[in-house]
Scaffold this active site. Structure first.
Site, mmCIF file in Angstrom:
data_model
loop_
_atom_site.group_PDB
_atom_site.id
_atom_site.type_symbol
_atom_site.label_atom_id
_atom_site.label_comp_id
_atom_site.label_asym_id
_atom_site.label_seq_id
_atom_site.Cartn_x
_atom_site.Cartn_y
_atom_site.Cartn_z
ATOM 1 N N HIS A 81 -31.850 -119.722 22.130
ATOM 2 C CA HIS A 81 -30.886 -120.213 21.142
ATOM 3 C C HIS A 81 -30.550 -121.683 21.338
ATOM 4 C CE1 HIS A 81 -27.689 -119.509 24.206
ATOM 5 N NE2 HIS A 81 -28.386 -118.417 24.472
ATOM 6 N N ASP A 86 -27.505 -123.089 20.578
ATOM 7 C CA ASP A 86 -26.097 -123.360 20.888
ATOM 8 C C ASP A 86 -25.852 -123.085 22.363
ATOM 9 O OD1 ASP A 86 -26.514 -120.601 20.511
ATOM 10 O OD2 ASP A 86 -24.417 -120.248 20.020
ATOM 11 N N GLU A 107 -25.706 -117.791 18.830
ATOM 12 C CA GLU A 107 -25.868 -116.657 19.739
ATOM 13 C C GLU A 107 -24.661 -116.486 20.648
ATOM 14 O OE1 GLU A 107 -26.945 -114.282 23.216
ATOM 15 O OE2 GLU A 107 -26.300 -116.373 23.201
ATOM 16 N N GLU A 108 -24.007 -117.600 21.003
ATOM 17 C CA GLU A 108 -22.966 -117.543 22.023
ATOM 18 C C GLU A 108 -21.608 -117.084 21.504
ATOM 19 O OE1 GLU A 108 -23.429 -117.530 24.958
ATOM 20 O OE2 GLU A 108 -25.009 -118.878 25.636
ATOM 21 N N HIS A 155 -23.345 -119.542 32.136
ATOM 22 C CA HIS A 155 -21.992 -119.852 31.670
ATOM 23 C C HIS A 155 -21.137 -120.495 32.766
ATOM 24 C CE1 HIS A 155 -22.048 -116.768 28.103
ATOM 25 N NE2 HIS A 155 -23.188 -117.438 28.229
#
Length: 447
Positions: free
Chosen positions: A103, A105, A169-170, A419
């Site tokens: 992704h 993002d 996606e996030e 993350h």
């Protein structure tokens, strides 16, 4: 002479150049609406620029489409579909191999918490620092390099090779613009003709199972009262804690470890636990009339999310019907205060709010050709095959499996930095990654 696909190696300079451009855009790729809405086209333009010399329109072999699923509201949030056409394209039995899920993002990064600039690629030996190196721009750069090699070498493959780079996606607060919309619109239908590798995992081993996730708010309702008079009210703090304890007790009876979890080697069974308190406006000498505990449920893919929600709602209905059977916290702690002289009746209750749509977990098909090829390639390149299953969640993957895709999962960043502050990936892992992916293609071609 055309090089065998299985002999491809990462073009380190080209890979790092593209990754540096992608990481340089990440300040505007952070995804946390409404404050942070990513502009994925800022990253996508670098991918398109790298592939432009190899497109059919320019005398090359690749086909590329940028798909804005909601161009009116989100004109700069485009998915990218890349195809290296195989010889079976257009026949009655087309064959495909697809790499999906990487992704454009990223999750937000707090500059003050990082030791380095999160929005710049910083190379320190084998370590590649920057937001998105592991999740997931490193994979975007990796797959772009793979397609450049395919377009350069032009191997005659039976399978058409696809890559699908996705937006949004996030965070799922803005639906209908990412892989879900691509699926519903039919844009991904060709990918059903072979395995689909979701390339957004970590540590270079196949992920064969993921958990489902559902967040919740559990609220207890009582009545505000001076703390000197606890006998005149229902203490919502006490009630919400006792209610949650009872809900958890029942949950672990109904959603005990499933026999298939051992087969998939899940590191954890289904769980329900608190993770947050909603702030209570009050004081030390005020018993609050309402208290809310927040948390999540992680469900292994062998249980149904809708059935789980119905079960939990049933627990709460029963608790409310039998509120006085909950454990109290002493002689003046009650959950049903009857009326008496000078005292108004107060009956406590609890309610649950489900936040958003649940993301269901997925159990990959271990008998599929797609998994067998990935497993063999991983074992050959890394020297061992140790697939993992986790209750971490990959949004939308189960939806694709339910739509008829043979979903397999892999990824090459570092699990420990997902993350996280000071996110990094290893260049050596990406060098192995292109060997694993190209060998996977080779094995499927020979099957």
């Amino acid at each position: 002479m055309t090089k065998p696909v299985a002999s491809y190696e990462l073009d380190e300079k080209r890979f790092l150049t593209l990754l540096g451009k992608l990481i340089g855009e990440t300040e505007n790729l952070q995804n946390r609406p409404p404050a942070l809405i990513p502009i994925e086209d800022n990253a996508g333009r670098h991918v398109i620029e790298a592939l432009t010399p190899y497109l059919k329109a320019n005398g090359g072999v690749l086909e590329l489409e940028q798909v804005h699923c909601d161009p009116v509201n989100y004109p700069k949030r485009g998915n990218i579909i890349i195809e290296y056409p195989g010889t079976s394209k257009g026949t009655s039995s087309p064959k495909t191999i697809s790499f999906v899920g990487s992704h454009l993002d990223v999750v937000p990064a707090d500059k003050t918490a990082w030791d380095r600039n999160p929005f710049q690629l910083i190379i320190e030996g084998d370590k590649l620092y920057g937001r998105g190196t592991t999740d997931c721009l490193g994979h975007v750069a990796l797959l772009t390099d793979l397609f450049i090699q395919l377009a350069t070498e032009k191997p005659a493959l039976k399978h058409s090779i696809f890559a699908v780079f996705i937006v949004s996606e996030e965070n799922d607060e803005i639906p209908g613009i990412g892989v879900d919309a691509l699926d519903h619109s039919g844009k991904m239908n060709p990918c059903k003709n072979g395995p689909v590798y979701w390339v957004d995992s970590a540590d270079s081993q196949p992920t064969i199972g993921t958990g489902g996730a559902q967040t919740w708010n559990l609220t207890a309702h009582g009545k505000n009262m001076h703390s000197a008079m606890p006998y005149r009210t229902v203490n919502s703090v006490e009630l919400v804690n006792e209610a949650l304890a009872e809900i958890q007790r029942r949950f672990y009876i109904d959603f005990k470890p499933h026999p298939k979890e051992a087969e998939y080697k899940f590191d954890c069974s289904s769980t329900m636990k608190p993770t947050l308190w909603k702030p209570i406006a009050g004081s030390y000498n005020t018993i609050p009339g309402e208290s809310t505990i927040c948390g999540d449920i992680r469900l292994t893919p062998f249980y149904d999310m809708k059935e789980m929600r119905a079960k939990v709602e049933g627990y709460i209905k029963d608790i409310n019907a039998n509120i006085t059977e909950l454990r109290n916290r002493g002689p003046y702690s009650k959950y049903d205060v009857p009326a008496s002289e000078g005292v108004e009746p107060v009956k406590g209750s609890v309610s649950i709010e489900w936040l958003g749509e649940a993301s269901a977990g997925v159990a990959c098909k271990l008998d599929s050709d797609g998994y067998k090829a990935l497993g063999k390639a991983t074992s050959e390149i890394l020297g061992s095959l140790t697939p993992v299953a986790t209750c971490g969640t990959l949004p939308l993957v189960r939806d694709l499996q339910d739509s008829g895709f043979d979903i397999q999962i892999t990824g090459f960043g570092k699990e420990e930095t997902y993350h996280a502050d000071n996110e990094y990936a290893l260049l050596s892992d990406f060098k192995n990654a292109i060997k694993i992916l190209s060998r996977t293609i080779d094995l499927l071609e020979k099957n």
